[in-house]
Design a protein around this motif. Structure first.
Motif, mmCIF file in Angstrom:
data_model
loop_
_atom_site.group_PDB
_atom_site.id
_atom_site.type_symbol
_atom_site.label_atom_id
_atom_site.label_comp_id
_atom_site.label_asym_id
_atom_site.label_seq_id
_atom_site.Cartn_x
_atom_site.Cartn_y
_atom_site.Cartn_z
ATOM 1 N N TRP A 245 0.716 -1.314 -0.104
ATOM 2 C CA TRP A 245 0.150 0.238 -0.044
ATOM 3 C C TRP A 245 0.793 0.881 -0.108
ATOM 4 O O TRP A 245 0.032 2.782 -0.413
ATOM 5 C CB TRP A 245 -0.463 -0.066 0.828
ATOM 6 N N ARG B 215 0.676 5.138 -1.837
ATOM 7 C CA ARG B 215 -0.266 4.634 -3.006
ATOM 8 C C ARG B 215 -2.140 4.931 -1.762
ATOM 9 O O ARG B 215 -1.825 5.505 -1.096
ATOM 10 C CB ARG B 215 -1.019 3.196 -2.825
ATOM 11 N N LYS C 158 -9.001 5.382 -2.018
ATOM 12 C CA LYS C 158 -9.261 5.229 -3.016
ATOM 13 C C LYS C 158 -8.791 4.259 -3.728
ATOM 14 O O LYS C 158 -9.356 3.439 -3.906
ATOM 15 C CB LYS C 158 -10.213 6.325 -3.857
ATOM 16 N N GLU C 159 -7.549 4.546 -4.216
ATOM 17 C CA GLU C 159 -7.488 3.044 -4.864
ATOM 18 C C GLU C 159 -6.727 1.723 -4.678
ATOM 19 O O GLU C 159 -7.272 0.647 -5.134
ATOM 20 C CB GLU C 159 -5.863 3.813 -5.617
ATOM 21 N N ILE C 160 -6.675 1.975 -3.109
ATOM 22 C CA ILE C 160 -6.817 0.645 -2.549
ATOM 23 C C ILE C 160 -8.122 0.003 -2.173
ATOM 24 O O ILE C 160 -8.270 -1.147 -2.382
ATOM 25 C CB ILE C 160 -5.645 0.381 -1.226
ATOM 26 N N GLU C 161 -8.747 0.540 -1.713
ATOM 27 C CA GLU C 161 -10.453 0.604 -1.853
ATOM 28 C C GLU C 161 -11.083 -0.230 -2.435
ATOM 29 O O GLU C 161 -11.462 -1.326 -3.161
ATOM 30 C CB GLU C 161 -11.168 1.392 -1.202
ATOM 31 N N ALA C 162 -10.429 0.445 -4.124
ATOM 32 C CA ALA C 162 -10.862 -0.601 -5.021
ATOM 33 C C ALA C 162 -10.499 -1.230 -5.547
ATOM 34 O O ALA C 162 -11.426 -2.707 -6.018
ATOM 35 C CB ALA C 162 -10.596 0.547 -6.227
ATOM 36 N N GLU C 163 -9.509 -2.038 -4.868
ATOM 37 C CA GLU C 163 -8.560 -3.637 -5.450
ATOM 38 C C GLU C 163 -8.927 -4.306 -4.084
ATOM 39 O O GLU C 163 -9.218 -5.101 -3.945
ATOM 40 C CB GLU C 163 -7.142 -3.407 -5.275
ATOM 41 N N ASP C 164 -9.330 -4.002 -2.638
ATOM 42 C CA ASP C 164 -9.348 -4.473 -1.414
ATOM 43 C C ASP C 164 -9.893 -3.642 -0.325
ATOM 44 O O ASP C 164 -9.470 -3.158 0.464
ATOM 45 C CB ASP C 164 -8.136 -5.215 -1.042
ATOM 46 N N PRO C 165 -11.192 -3.907 -0.871
ATOM 47 C CA PRO C 165 -12.240 -3.009 0.651
ATOM 48 C C PRO C 165 -12.490 -3.101 1.592
ATOM 49 O O PRO C 165 -12.405 -2.481 2.691
ATOM 50 C CB PRO C 165 -13.107 -3.299 -0.389
ATOM 51 N N ARG D 122 -10.775 -5.176 3.437
ATOM 52 C CA ARG D 122 -8.892 -5.365 4.071
ATOM 53 C C ARG D 122 -8.861 -3.199 4.397
ATOM 54 O O ARG D 122 -7.808 -3.296 5.600
ATOM 55 C CB ARG D 122 -7.750 -6.274 3.651
#
Length: 192
Positions: free
Chosen positions: A82, A85, A88-95, A97
């Motif tokens: 992460w 990053r 929002k970018e991380i949330e799109a991939e792994d909301p 976690r």
């Protein structure tokens, strides 16, 4: 008694998760740095994380104070995959976690990174080692949001969730006193 003066490094202006990346600090506010240096004991010993934003901040406030070698144990949390990053970018991939990481801090880890509990264990060990090696000495520790917050949590016996509500500004001072086996909190997030 050992007094710790925990100083958060100057701002990086990054709008992402910054842990172990070696981003420089903006130290252009020389008046704030001068006020911060003046608020610290003149005979305290300075130490910092080994990341450049902490090292440069320590250089800027050190004055005539003695200096210890940089300590990697005082680093910010390792955000692993992460790092650098945006939420929002991380949330799109792994909301699930990323939400669990912030809403129920403790055991949840970023991929290849540290959990809050991992950071806390590392920070506690680094601070305990400093206090044991320098008993009765005032120490200025220039470090990061996570490390300072973990020691605030420790001093007050808070849960990680309770501690996460505390603000720790750049170039702020948080004071902890080690008395026997216990900790006492002095000023927190003080901006001289």
């Amino acid at each position: 008694m050992t007094r710790l003066y925990l100083v958060r490094h100057g701002p990086t202006h990054a709008k992402s998760m910054v842990g172990w990346s070696d981003l420089p600090a903006d130290l252009s506010d020389t008046a704030a740095l001068a006020r911060l240096s003046a608020a610290l004991p003149g005979d305290a010993t300075v130490i910092s994380s080994d990341l450049v934003r902490a090292v440069a901040t320590a250089d800027a406030i050190q004055g005539a104070r003695p200096r210890l070698p940089h300590d990697a144990g005082l680093r910010e949390m390792n955000f692993g995959a992460w790092e650098l990053r945006r939420f929002k970018e991380i949330e799109a991939e792994d909301p699930a976690r990323i939400r669990a990481f912030w809403e129920t801090p403790g055991k949840v880890r970023p991929p290849q990174g540290e959990s809050w509990d991992d950071l806390r264990a590392r920070a506690d060990a680094a601070i305990d080692t400093l206090v044991a090696r320098h008993p009765g000495i005032d120490l200025v520790v220039v470090a990061h949001f996570g490390l300072i917050l973990s020691q605030y949590q420790r001093a007050l016996g808070l849960s990680a969730t309770e501690a996460f509500g505390q603000k720790i500004d750049n170039l702020s001072l948080t004071e902890l006193h080690r008395e026997g086996a216990g900790w006492r909190l002095g000023r927190i997030n003080h901006c001289p």
